[in-house]
Design an enzyme around this catalytic site. Structure first.
Site, PDB file in Angstrom:
ATOM      1  CG  HIS A 175      -0.322  -0.163   2.501  1.00  0.00           C
ATOM      2  ND1 HIS A 175      -1.151  -0.028   3.484  1.00  0.00           N
ATOM      3  CD2 HIS A 175       0.815  -0.708   2.937  1.00  0.00           C
ATOM      4  CE1 HIS A 175      -0.449  -0.399   4.539  1.00  0.00           C
ATOM      5  NE2 HIS A 175       0.695  -0.665   4.327  1.00  0.00           N
ATOM      6  CD  GLN A 202      -0.950  -4.301   2.082  1.00  0.00           C
ATOM      7  OE1 GLN A 202      -1.423  -3.433   2.560  1.00  0.00           O
ATOM      8  NE2 GLN A 202       0.477  -4.396   1.808  1.00  0.00           N
ATOM      9  CB  ALA A 245       7.816  -1.288   5.329  1.00  0.00           C
ATOM     10  CG  HIS A 246       2.939  -3.216   5.804  1.00  0.00           C
ATOM     11  ND1 HIS A 246       2.601  -2.017   6.129  1.00  0.00           N
ATOM     12  CD2 HIS A 246       3.793  -3.442   6.841  1.00  0.00           C
ATOM     13  CE1 HIS A 246       2.914  -1.598   7.211  1.00  0.00           C
ATOM     14  NE2 HIS A 246       3.617  -2.359   7.803  1.00  0.00           N
ATOM     15  N   GLY A 247       4.864  -5.316   1.683  1.00  0.00           N
ATOM     16  CA  GLY A 247       4.745  -6.010   0.617  1.00  0.00           C
ATOM     17  C   GLY A 247       4.539  -7.425   0.715  1.00  0.00           C
TER      18      GLY A 247
END
Ligand SMILES: Cc1cc2nc3c(=O)[nH]c(=O)nc-3n(C[C@H](O)[C@H](O)[C@H](O)COP(=O)(O)OP(=O)(O)OC[C@H]3O[C@@H](n4cnc5c(N)ncnc54)[C@H](O)[C@@H]3O)c2cc1C
Length: 541
Positions: free
Chosen positions: A298, A516, A477-479
C-alpha cells in the site's frame, strides 16, 4: 553464534529466519524426532539496537542488518530502496512493531475464495496462542503466548488531542486497537516486552535453539533449491565470506524468505514463469506463471506538522545532550518514547462516510523530521514541536511484480511496484489525504497546528495529490502476494502451502497472502506460520 552442523541431512530445511521461519523452526522441532535446519542469509541479532524498540531507525538503514530492493524508476526518475530484514528474526528485528492483526472479514473472504481452512476463526485461534497481551486474555486476545503485546505509552498531550479529534469525527477511542473491526483510534499495540523489542527470534528461536534437534546456520544464503525431477530434495547455499554448502531435506524444504526473496529463490531454481526464466538464463523445471506476480504494497502519504503549545517527543531528541538524556532514562526505566515502536497512535477508519467498512489507517507520532542529515542520510528531529501522520489506504488493488534478471544471487532483480496504478487506489489516496487533513483541522488537535510541513498546502487538487502520492508517497513496508495462495491451477501455492507442480516444497511467509489483511502484516504472517506448522505436522507421515 551458529553451531557448525554435524550433518547436512535434516527432516525439514527452513530457508529464512524471519517472522514465519522462527515460528516454524520452533513448532517443528518441538517434536524431538524431527531434525530441523534453519538457514538465514543474515547474521545474528545480538546488537543492543535489536532490543531497543526505536533502535530500528538505525538498524533498518544498516546493510549489516537490512537488504534493500531497488525499484524501477518512478515517473519523476527517482528510484526507491525498499528495505527487508537480513538478520536472524528477519524483518521483525528491524520493523516498527505495530501489532495489527487485520480485519476478520478479510480472512473469511480468503476461505470464501476457495482456500479451505483459511478463515478468521483459525487465525484468531493462532493469534491467541501467540499473544501474551498486557490487557490480559479474553475471547479476542491471548494471555500466555510467547509474544508480549504492550500498549504504547505514556499518554501524551498531542496524542490524546488527536484521539479526541478522531472522536469528534465519529471514530471512537478503543483501548485495544485489535479488539474490534469498527472505526477506532487507539494507542498502538506493539510487540514489546517491558519496553524491549519482541522479535520473532526472541519469542520463538532463543529458547528453541537449546534443542539438539534444531540447528540454526546464519550467514548462509540459499542460492537455489535442489530438484530431483519435480521433487525438491535440498538447498544449495552460499556462505558469506566464501564457500558453498548443500543441505538435504528428508521430508520437506520450507521457503520462508519473505515476499521479496521467496519468489526469487523459486525462480533461480527453475520454478516460475517460463518467459521470465528463459530471459534470465534459467532452465525451466516447473512452470508456475504467477511466481513473482501480484506484488501488493500500500502507498500512502506522510503528513508532517509544525506544532506549538504542546511538547511532543521532539524535545526529547532534538539535540545530542537531550538525545543522550532520553537514552539514559530509557536504560534506567525502559520507558518513554524509545520504549515503543514506530508510532504512538493508530486509527482505523473510513476515508469516506460512504465506505462500507474502515479502509484507511493512520499512524501518528508527535515527532517531526523535516530535514535529512546530508552526511549520514538520517532524518533530523526538528527543534520545534511537531508530528507525523501517515495516511495509508489498507486494501490496495494495484499489482506489481518482482523477478530475477539472471541465474545468480548477485543478479539484481527487477522490482516494478506499480504503486497507485488502479483508479480505485488513486481515488482512495485522495480521500485518505483529505480525511487526514479534516481530522487534523478538528479541535482539540487543531489548536496546536501551526502549519502543514509536508506535503504542504500546495498539494491540494486531486491530480496534485495523486502525482505526489506516486512520486513522494510512503510505501508501508508491507509488501506481499508474490507466491499467492489460491485454488486456481496457476496459483503458486495450494491451501496446504504446497508449491504446485512440485513435491516436498512449501512457501510459508508473507508472499502467500493474496491481499493485505489490513496494512501491517507481521502479526498475520506469524499466525499464518502457526497454522502452517499445524498443517505440516498433521500431514507428516
Ligand atoms: C522497515 C520495516 C518496518 C515494518 N514495520 C512493521 C510493523 O510495524 N508492523 C507490522 O506488522 N509489520 C511491519 N513490517 C512488515 C513485517 O516485518 C513483515 O511483514 C514480516 O516480517 C514478514 O515476515 P516474513 O517471514 O514473510 O519475512 P521476513 O521477516 O522478512 O523474513 C525473511 C527472512 O528470510 C531471510 N532470507 C531471505 N532469502 C533468503 C535466502 N535465499 N537464504 C537464506 N535466508 C534468506 C531474510 O534474510 C530474512 O531474515 C515492517 C517491515 C519493514 C521492512
Amino acid at each position: 553464534m551458529a553451531r557448525t552442523p554435524q550433518t547436512s541431512i535434516f527432516d525439514y530445511v527452513i530457508v529464512g529466519a524471519g517472522a514465519a521461519g522462527c515460528i516454524l523452526a520452533n513448532r517443528l522441532s518441538e517434536d524431538r524426532r524431527n531434525s530441523v535446519l534453519l538457514i538465514e542469509a543474515g547474521g545474528p541479532d545480538t546488537s543492543l539496537m535489536h532490543l531497543v524498540p526505536k533502535g530500528f531507525y538505525f538498524t533498518l538503514t544498516n546493510p549489516k542488518y537490512a537488504k534493500t530492493f531497488a525499484t524501477v524508476a518512478f515517473p519523476d526518475g527517482h528510484v526507491e530502496q525498499l528495505p527487508r530484514g537480513r538478520v536472524i528474526g528477519g524483518s521483525t528485528t528491524i520493523n516498527g512493531m505495530v501489532w495489527n492483526r487485520g480485519w476478520a472479514p478479510y480472512y473469511d473472504g480468503w476461505e470464501a475464495a476457495g482456500n479451505a481452512g483459511w478463515n478468521w476463526k483459525r487465525f484468531l485461534d493462532a493469534f491467541r496462542k501467540i499473544e501474551r497481551h498486557q490487557l490480559g486474555a479474553s475471547e479476542v486476545r491471548g494471555g500466555s503466548g510467547a509474544v508480549d503485546i504492550e500498549i504504547a505509552g505514556p499518554r501524551e498531550e498531542a496524542c490524546d488531542a488527536l484521539i479526541a479529534s478522531f472522536e469528534r469525527n465519529g471514530v471512537g477511542y478503543a483501548e485495544d486497537m485489535n479488539g474490534s473491526g469498527v472505526e477506532r483510534a487507539s494507542y498502538v499495540a506493539s510487540n514489546t516486552r517491558k519496553g524491549t523489542r519482541m522479535s520473532a527470534s526472541r519469542a520463538y528461536l532463543r529458547s528453541a535453539r537449546r534443542r539438539k534437534n534444531l540447528t540454526v546456520v546464519s550467514h548462509t544464503e540459499a542460492e537455489r533449491l535442489v530438484l530431483d525431477g519435480t521433487r525438491v530434495t535440498g538447498v544449495h547455499c552460499r556462505r558469506t565470506g566464501g564457500g558453498t554448502v548443500t543441505y538435504t531435506a528428508r521430508r520437506e524444504v520450507l521457503v520462508c524468505g519473505g515476499a521479496f526473496d521467496s519468489p526469487l529463490l523459486l525462480e533461480r531454481s527453475g520454478i516460475g514463469n517460463p518467459e521470465v526464466l528463459e530471459k534470465a538464463g534459467v532452465l525451466v523445471r516447473v512452470p508456475s506463471p504467477r511466481v513473482g506476480q501480484n506484488f501488493k504494497e500500500h502507498r500512502g502519504i506522510l503528513l508532517q506538522f509544525r506544532l506549538s503549545g504542546v511538547k511532543g517527543y521532539n524535545a526529547e531528541a532534538s539535540s545530542t545532550p537531550r538525545y543522550l538524556w532520553t537514552g539514559l532514562k530509557y536504560l534506567l526505566s525502559r520507558s518513554g518514547m524509545i520504549a515503543h515502536g514506530g508510532y504512538a497512535v493508530s486509527a482505523i477508519y473510513k476515508s469516506d462516510p460512504a465506505s462500507e467498512h474502515p479502509d484507511t489507517q493512520c499512524f501518528f507520532t508527535p515527532i517531526s523530521t523535516s530535514a535529512v542529515n546530508p552526511m549520514s542520510g538520517r532524518m533530523v528531529v526538528d527543534k520545534h514541536p511537531g508530528a507525523k501522520y501517515v495516511a495509508l489506504p489498507m486494501y490496495p488493488t494495484s499489482q506489481g511484480s518482482l523477478h530475477i534478471t539472471g541465474p545468480g544471487l548477485d543478479d539484481v532483480p527487477r522490482l516494478e511496484p506499480n504503486f497507485l496504478s488502479t483508479e480505485e487506489d488513486r481515488q482512495m489516496l485522495v480521500k485518505a489525504l483529505r480525511k487526514a487533513r479534516e481530522v487534523v483541522a478538528t479541535e482539540p488537535f487543531a489548536k496546536y497546528v501551526v502549519e502543514e510541513l509536508q506535503p504542504g498546502p500546495q498539494v491540494a487538487e486531486d491530480e496534485e495529490i495523486i502525482e505526489y502520492g506516486i512520486n513522494h508517497g510512503n510505501a508501508g513496508a508491507h509488501g506481499l502476494g508474490t507466491c499467492a495462495m489460491g485454488p486456481d491451477p496457476e496459483d503458486v501455492v495450494d491451501s496446504s502451502l504446497r508449491v504446485r507442480g512440485t513435491e516436498g516444497l512449501r512457501v510459508v511467509d508473507a508472499s502467500v497472502f493474496r491481499d493485505q489483511p489490513s496494512g501491517n502484516n507481521n502479526a498475520p504472517t506469524m499466525a499464518l506460520a502457526w497454522i502452517a506448522a499445524d498443517i505440516i505436522l498433521e500431514q507428516q507421515v
